[in-house]
Design a protein around this motif. Structure first.
Motif, PDB file in Angstrom:
ATOM      1  N   TYR A 114       0.825  -1.204   0.000  1.00 35.98           N
ATOM      2  CA  TYR A 114       0.000   0.000   0.000  1.00 35.98           C
ATOM      3  C   TYR A 114       0.864   1.261   0.000  1.00 35.98           C
ATOM      4  CZ  TYR A 114       1.017  -0.592   5.017  1.00 35.98           C
ATOM      5  OH  TYR A 114       1.649  -0.795   6.225  1.00 35.98           O
ATOM      6  N   LEU A 115       0.245   2.343  -0.386  1.00 36.90           N
ATOM      7  CA  LEU A 115       0.875   3.662  -0.343  1.00 36.90           C
ATOM      8  C   LEU A 115       0.550   4.310   0.994  1.00 36.90           C
ATOM      9  CD1 LEU A 115      -0.057   4.660  -3.962  1.00 36.90           C
ATOM     10  CD2 LEU A 115       2.284   4.332  -3.139  1.00 36.90           C
ATOM     11  N   GLU A 116       1.571   4.852   1.627  1.00 37.12           N
ATOM     12  CA  GLU A 116       1.425   5.387   2.976  1.00 37.12           C
ATOM     13  C   GLU A 116       1.834   6.850   3.015  1.00 37.12           C
ATOM     14  OE1 GLU A 116       2.909   4.312   7.536  1.00 37.12           O
ATOM     15  OE2 GLU A 116       3.422   2.995   5.850  1.00 37.12           O
ATOM     16  N   ALA A 117       0.996   7.683   3.608  1.00 33.78           N
ATOM     17  CA  ALA A 117       1.316   9.098   3.753  1.00 33.78           C
ATOM     18  C   ALA A 117       2.416   9.272   4.787  1.00 33.78           C
ATOM     19  CB  ALA A 117       0.075   9.882   4.154  1.00 33.78           C
ATOM     20  N   ASN A 118       3.253  10.255   4.551  1.00 30.41           N
ATOM     21  CA  ASN A 118       4.367  10.532   5.452  1.00 30.41           C
ATOM     22  C   ASN A 118       3.884  11.290   6.683  1.00 30.41           C
ATOM     23  OD1 ASN A 118       6.779  11.171   6.665  1.00 30.41           O
ATOM     24  ND2 ASN A 118       7.368  12.714   5.152  1.00 30.41           N
ATOM     25  N   HIS A 119       4.133  10.704   7.840  1.00 29.37           N
ATOM     26  CA  HIS A 119       3.835  11.385   9.101  1.00 29.37           C
ATOM     27  C   HIS A 119       5.104  11.627   9.916  1.00 29.37           C
ATOM     28  CE1 HIS A 119      -0.434  10.993   8.347  1.00 29.37           C
ATOM     29  NE2 HIS A 119      -0.289   9.693   8.178  1.00 29.37           N
ATOM     30  N   ASP A 120       6.275  11.399   9.288  1.00 29.65           N
ATOM     31  CA  ASP A 120       7.540  11.662   9.959  1.00 29.65           C
ATOM     32  C   ASP A 120       7.830  13.154   9.927  1.00 29.65           C
ATOM     33  OD1 ASP A 120       7.724   8.985  10.243  1.00 29.65           O
ATOM     34  OD2 ASP A 120       9.404   8.699   8.867  1.00 29.65           O
ATOM     35  N   ALA A 121       8.306  13.671  11.012  1.00 22.16           N
ATOM     36  CA  ALA A 121       8.619  15.097  11.067  1.00 22.16           C
ATOM     37  C   ALA A 121       9.926  15.428  10.368  1.00 22.16           C
ATOM     38  CB  ALA A 121       8.684  15.561  12.522  1.00 22.16           C
ATOM     39  N   ASP A 122      10.799  14.440  10.199  1.00 25.66           N
ATOM     40  CA  ASP A 122      12.148  14.731   9.731  1.00 25.66           C
ATOM     41  C   ASP A 122      12.436  14.163   8.342  1.00 25.66           C
ATOM     42  OD1 ASP A 122      12.028  12.126  10.483  1.00 25.66           O
ATOM     43  OD2 ASP A 122      13.953  12.091  11.521  1.00 25.66           O
ATOM     44  N   SER A 123      11.428  13.880   7.527  1.00 26.63           N
ATOM     45  CA  SER A 123      11.675  13.437   6.161  1.00 26.63           C
ATOM     46  C   SER A 123      10.709  14.134   5.217  1.00 26.63           C
ATOM     47  CB  SER A 123      11.556  11.912   6.040  1.00 26.63           C
ATOM     48  OG  SER A 123      10.271  11.480   6.397  1.00 26.63           O
ATOM     49  N   SER A 124      11.133  14.290   3.957  1.00 24.78           N
ATOM     50  CA  SER A 124      10.438  15.196   3.055  1.00 24.78           C
ATOM     51  C   SER A 124       9.386  14.588   2.147  1.00 24.78           C
ATOM     52  CB  SER A 124      11.476  15.918   2.173  1.00 24.78           C
ATOM     53  OG  SER A 124      12.236  14.984   1.448  1.00 24.78           O
ATOM     54  N   PRO A 125       9.425  13.305   1.780  1.00 23.61           N
ATOM     55  CA  PRO A 125       8.428  12.846   0.815  1.00 23.61           C
ATOM     56  C   PRO A 125       7.013  12.908   1.389  1.00 23.61           C
ATOM     57  CG  PRO A 125       9.537  10.975   1.785  1.00 23.61           C
ATOM     58  CD  PRO A 125      10.278  12.202   2.246  1.00 23.61           C
ATOM     59  N   LYS A 126       6.048  13.081   0.503  1.00 27.10           N
ATOM     60  CA  LYS A 126       4.655  13.109   0.943  1.00 27.10           C
ATOM     61  C   LYS A 126       4.107  11.696   1.167  1.00 27.10           C
ATOM     62  CE  LYS A 126       3.679  17.493  -1.378  1.00 27.10           C
ATOM     63  NZ  LYS A 126       2.878  18.182  -2.424  1.00 27.10           N
ATOM     64  N   SER A 127       4.751  10.707   0.542  1.00 25.30           N
ATOM     65  CA  SER A 127       4.269   9.335   0.674  1.00 25.30           C
ATOM     66  C   SER A 127       5.382   8.366   0.309  1.00 25.30           C
ATOM     67  CB  SER A 127       3.064   9.105  -0.246  1.00 25.30           C
ATOM     68  OG  SER A 127       3.409   9.327  -1.598  1.00 25.30           O
ATOM     69  N   TRP A 128       5.137   7.089   0.561  1.00 24.87           N
ATOM     70  CA  TRP A 128       6.041   6.034   0.124  1.00 24.87           C
ATOM     71  C   TRP A 128       5.250   4.740  -0.044  1.00 24.87           C
ATOM     72  CZ3 TRP A 128       7.706   8.566   4.827  1.00 24.87           C
ATOM     73  CH2 TRP A 128       7.181   8.011   5.995  1.00 24.87           C
ATOM     74  N   LEU A 129       5.882   3.756  -0.671  1.00 22.78           N
ATOM     75  CA  LEU A 129       5.303   2.428  -0.827  1.00 22.78           C
ATOM     76  C   LEU A 129       5.729   1.577   0.358  1.00 22.78           C
ATOM     77  CD1 LEU A 129       3.847   0.290  -2.679  1.00 22.78           C
ATOM     78  CD2 LEU A 129       6.137  -0.274  -3.539  1.00 22.78           C
ATOM     79  N   SER A 130       4.756   0.906   0.984  1.00 19.69           N
ATOM     80  CA  SER A 130       5.054   0.032   2.127  1.00 19.69           C
ATOM     81  C   SER A 130       4.710  -1.411   1.801  1.00 19.69           C
ATOM     82  CB  SER A 130       4.251   0.466   3.360  1.00 19.69           C
ATOM     83  OG  SER A 130       4.745   1.676   3.892  1.00 19.69           O
ATOM     84  N   LEU A 131       5.613  -2.315   2.176  1.00 20.71           N
ATOM     85  CA  LEU A 131       5.373  -3.761   2.149  1.00 20.71           C
ATOM     86  C   LEU A 131       5.408  -4.227   3.600  1.00 20.71           C
ATOM     87  CD1 LEU A 131       6.282  -3.166  -0.809  1.00 20.71           C
ATOM     88  CD2 LEU A 131       7.286  -5.446  -0.834  1.00 20.71           C
ATOM     89  N   ARG A 132       4.302  -4.830   4.050  1.00 22.29           N
ATOM     90  CA  ARG A 132       4.129  -5.126   5.473  1.00 22.29           C
ATOM     91  C   ARG A 132       4.100  -6.631   5.725  1.00 22.29           C
ATOM     92  NH1 ARG A 132      -1.453  -2.901   7.570  1.00 22.29           N
ATOM     93  NH2 ARG A 132      -2.191  -4.458   6.059  1.00 22.29           N
ATOM     94  N   THR A 133       4.697  -7.034   6.835  1.00 18.96           N
ATOM     95  CA  THR A 133       4.505  -8.388   7.343  1.00 18.96           C
ATOM     96  C   THR A 133       4.152  -8.306   8.822  1.00 18.96           C
ATOM     97  OG1 THR A 133       5.461 -10.596   7.609  1.00 18.96           O
ATOM     98  CG2 THR A 133       6.988  -8.730   7.819  1.00 18.96           C
ATOM     99  N   GLU A 134       3.175  -9.122   9.244  1.00 20.74           N
ATOM    100  CA  GLU A 134       2.745  -9.115  10.645  1.00 20.74           C
ATOM    101  C   GLU A 134       2.483 -10.539  11.115  1.00 20.74           C
ATOM    102  OE1 GLU A 134      -0.915  -7.357  13.381  1.00 20.74           O
ATOM    103  OE2 GLU A 134       0.116  -6.035  11.968  1.00 20.74           O
ATOM    104  N   ARG A 135       2.863 -10.798  12.351  1.00 21.08           N
ATOM    105  CA  ARG A 135       2.613 -12.115  12.960  1.00 21.08           C
ATOM    106  C   ARG A 135       1.216 -12.130  13.580  1.00 21.08           C
ATOM    107  NH1 ARG A 135       4.847 -16.484  15.921  1.00 21.08           N
ATOM    108  NH2 ARG A 135       3.017 -17.819  16.211  1.00 21.08           N
TER     109      ARG A 135
END
Length: 363
Positions: A114-135
């Protein structure tokens, strides 16, 4: 020439690529790569995930096995031609081929890409692609994207990426040629184990075990991230698969080179985030997650696809470009051109290209 891969020998000197003019891929006949092995590639693709915040949404984790594998895509972006003419999202599971030391059912899901909006205070992109794994309680939900084509023959793949999250996962970028016989698999991979120290990455030309089942020390190197970087930091990870060897870089600093069992045959490209509870991945705590996140992905490549060979005039190269040293990531610079552009005119000789190559390599 079916595969264009010209390796240059000897020392040469040249101008800085940043002095060359920016251009477009449509004007490039081939791409000169600087690295451990200098090589030409016929194709270039760039996938930019930094400005897709309008498509961004983090889907909740699906907890049922069937619903996980059958999940729909998470964004209209994954139906766009930009995505679908190169990538597909995996939904296979390991129920029919669990590795000997695996302790978990592992299920790939489109819901974990999925595409994820940037909520980091110290990085500039508005979004990134995320690949997730969860147990989860009964299984590990995982993510994988794979190139549609399995006919890449020599590539330089790069991603501005980071790995974050809990111990017990693997994130990876690799070339892969499948075989039912483990010892016939051909693969060059970059793997990050979240159970490792945060400055350690794994670089391997598979298979990593010998015929006796012991570790083949010539096949793999545990590399160290340079300049105090950790794999949880944003960094450009690069893997060059060329005829003689595979070379790995972080932020353009070489961290590993392996000549032993370099892949020889056509392969595809895979990125994933996974765990199966085995010795290699580790066992993630129930309810915890890990992520491979990409701001962009770039690939220089050669292919044996017949339609590609026809389109490009059987390997004719009228203009030489580069993405190494370009002042704008994702856009090539023009090193030399006869004005004909891709697919136009007749290539008259290697002398002008070699002159341009010499100038470039002087940088």
């Amino acid at each position: 020439m079916e595969i264009l891969s010209l390796l240059l020998l000897g020392g040469v000197v040249g101008v800085n690529a940043q002095q060359a003019p920016l251009t477009e891929d449509s004007r490039c006949g081939c791409y000169l790569m600087k690295g451990n092995e200098t090589a030409y590639f016929k194709e270039h693709r760039f996938f930019d995930f930094r400005n897709h915040h309008h498509h961004a949404s983090v889907p909740p984790v699906i907890t049922e096995v069937k619903d996980t594998s059958d999940a729909p895509i998470t964004s209209p972006f994954f139906n766009s031609t930009e995505w679908t003419d190169f990538w597909m999202i995996s939904n296979w599971n390991n129920s029919h081929g669990i590795r000997e030391d695996s302790t978990l059912l592992m299920v790939n899901s489109p819901n974990n890409v999925y595409l994820e909006a940037n909520h980091d205070a110290d990085s500039s992109p508005k979004s990134w692609l995320s690949l997730r794994t969860e147990r989860l309680q009964k299984f590990q939900t995982t993510a994988e994207i794979e190139s549609l084509s399995a006919k890449f023959k020599f590539v330089s793949i790069r991603m501005l990426a980071r790995t974050i999250g809990a111990r017990g996962a693997i994130t990876a970028m690799f070339t892969y040629r499948h075989s039912e016989d483990y010892y016939q698999v051909q693969e060059s991979d970059l793997e990050i184990r979240t159970s490792d120290p945060k400055n350690v990455i794994h670089c391997t030309n598979q298979p990593s075990l010998d015929s006796e089942g012991d570790v083949e020390v010539r096949a793999s190197k545990n590399a160290t991230m340079p300049n105090g970087l950790e794999w949880s930091d944003w960094a450009v990870h690069r893997l060059d698969w060329t005829p003689r060897s595979t070379t790995w870089y972080v932020n353009d600093i070489q961290v590993a080179n392996i000549e032993f069992q370099t892949p020889k045959d056509v392969s595809n490209i895979i990125l994933n985030a996974w765990s199966d509870g085995g010795e290699w991945t580790g066992n993630m705590t129930v309810g915890e997650s890990a992520y491979l996140q990409l701001q962009w992905f770039e690939i220089l490549y050669n292919t044996t696809e017949p339609e590609k060979r026809q389109e490009q005039g059987q390997g004719v190269c009228h203009s030489v470009c580069s993405v190494d040293g370009s002042p704008e990531v994702g856009r090539p610079v023009m090193l030399w051109s006869n004005g004909g552009g891709r697919g136009a005119g007749v290539f008259t000789g290697w002398v002008p290209v070699m002159m341009a190559t010499v100038l470039f390599l002087l940088a």
